[in-house]
Scaffold this motif. Structure first.
Motif, PDB file in Angstrom:
ATOM      1  N   TYR A 258       0.828  -1.206   0.000  1.00 38.74           N
ATOM      2  CA  TYR A 258       0.000   0.000   0.000  1.00 38.74           C
ATOM      3  C   TYR A 258       0.862   1.255   0.000  1.00 38.74           C
ATOM      4  CZ  TYR A 258      -3.959  -3.015   1.101  1.00 38.74           C
ATOM      5  OH  TYR A 258      -4.917  -3.985   1.074  1.00 38.74           O
ATOM      6  N   VAL A 259       1.942   1.235   0.763  1.00 38.68           N
ATOM      7  CA  VAL A 259       2.866   2.382   0.790  1.00 38.68           C
ATOM      8  C   VAL A 259       3.500   2.573  -0.590  1.00 38.68           C
ATOM      9  CG1 VAL A 259       5.033   3.222   1.769  1.00 38.68           C
ATOM     10  CG2 VAL A 259       3.290   2.249   3.263  1.00 38.68           C
ATOM     11  N   CYS A 260       3.860   1.485  -1.222  1.00 42.25           N
ATOM     12  CA  CYS A 260       4.447   1.559  -2.563  1.00 42.25           C
ATOM     13  C   CYS A 260       3.445   2.148  -3.556  1.00 42.25           C
ATOM     14  CB  CYS A 260       4.901   0.179  -3.008  1.00 42.25           C
ATOM     15  SG  CYS A 260       5.629   0.148  -4.642  1.00 42.25           S
ATOM     16  N   ASN A 261       2.190   1.752  -3.473  1.00 45.41           N
ATOM     17  CA  ASN A 261       1.170   2.315  -4.354  1.00 45.41           C
ATOM     18  C   ASN A 261       1.020   3.815  -4.124  1.00 45.41           C
ATOM     19  OD1 ASN A 261       0.591  -0.087  -5.593  1.00 45.41           O
ATOM     20  ND2 ASN A 261      -1.236  -0.500  -4.382  1.00 45.41           N
ATOM     21  N   GLY A 262       1.027   4.229  -2.865  1.00 47.52           N
ATOM     22  CA  GLY A 262       0.917   5.654  -2.562  1.00 47.52           C
ATOM     23  C   GLY A 262       2.099   6.441  -3.084  1.00 47.52           C
ATOM     24  N   LEU A 263       3.304   5.913  -2.911  1.00 46.93           N
ATOM     25  CA  LEU A 263       4.494   6.594  -3.414  1.00 46.93           C
ATOM     26  C   LEU A 263       4.517   6.631  -4.946  1.00 46.93           C
ATOM     27  CD1 LEU A 263       7.227   5.262  -0.961  1.00 46.93           C
ATOM     28  CD2 LEU A 263       6.247   7.558  -1.065  1.00 46.93           C
TER      29      LEU A 263
ATOM     30  N   ALA B 258       1.835   6.713  -6.853  1.00 48.28           N
ATOM     31  CA  ALA B 258       0.843   7.715  -7.240  1.00 48.28           C
ATOM     32  C   ALA B 258       1.400   9.125  -7.073  1.00 48.28           C
ATOM     33  CB  ALA B 258      -0.427   7.541  -6.410  1.00 48.28           C
ATOM     34  N   TYR B 259       2.120   9.357  -5.980  1.00 51.85           N
ATOM     35  CA  TYR B 259       2.744  10.658  -5.750  1.00 51.85           C
ATOM     36  C   TYR B 259       3.786  10.952  -6.831  1.00 51.85           C
ATOM     37  CZ  TYR B 259       5.466  14.296  -3.424  1.00 51.85           C
ATOM     38  OH  TYR B 259       6.144  15.449  -3.132  1.00 51.85           O
TER      39      TYR B 259
ATOM     40  N   PHE C 208      -4.433  -1.676  -6.631  1.00 52.92           N
ATOM     41  CA  PHE C 208      -5.029  -1.431  -5.326  1.00 52.92           C
ATOM     42  C   PHE C 208      -6.288  -2.274  -5.125  1.00 52.92           C
ATOM     43  CE2 PHE C 208      -8.127   0.807  -2.683  1.00 52.92           C
ATOM     44  CZ  PHE C 208      -7.427   0.805  -1.484  1.00 52.92           C
TER      45      PHE C 208
END
Length: 134
Positions: free
Chosen positions: A53-58, A60-61, A94
């Protein structure tokens, strides 16, 4: 023969930084998965999936930063196509992770075949992308 970094970035549509992020996230997820399956930790599946999940957020950023830089360089068409493709793939990843966590925690009755349809769509999108490169 292994693929070069240039071939990987071209076929996957990811930068070297995004590939590095994914490798680190998958490696840490694998360690947590092994610890969970061997019962060394008593976490639920949501906690085991945190690195992904952290990887997906990073990712996306990072994609939003690339979009802003491409629009500043007046390359709007490339910025829109890259961001739409990246957002679509990140959304599918996701959804796969979300529904898999629900299923593994026993909170959903959705079948595994339906959950893995998102992975099929991602692979189909990568196949279409690789066919357009030639």
């Amino acid at each position: 023969m292994p693929l070069t970094l240039k071939e990987l970035t071209r076929w996957l549509g990811l930068t070297a930084f995004e590939i590095f992020l994914n490798i680190i996230a998958i490696l840490s997820f694998t360690v947590l998965l092994c610890l969970k399956l061997e019962r060394f930790i008593e976490w639920n599946w949501w906690q085991v999936f945190i690195p992904l999940y952290v990887c997906n957020g990073l990712n996306a950023y990072f994609c939003s930063i690339v979009f802003i830089r491409l629009t500043c360089d007046h390359n709007l068409r490339k910025a829109v196509t890259r961001s739409l493709r990246s957002v679509f793939i990140l959304m599918l990843i996701f959804l796969f992770q979300f529904f898999l966590c629900l299923k593994l925690n026993g909170q959903s009755t959705v079948s595994y075949s339906l959950i893995s349809c998102t992975i099929f769509l991602i692979s189909l999108l990568l196949i279409v992308n690789s066919c357009q490169l030639g």
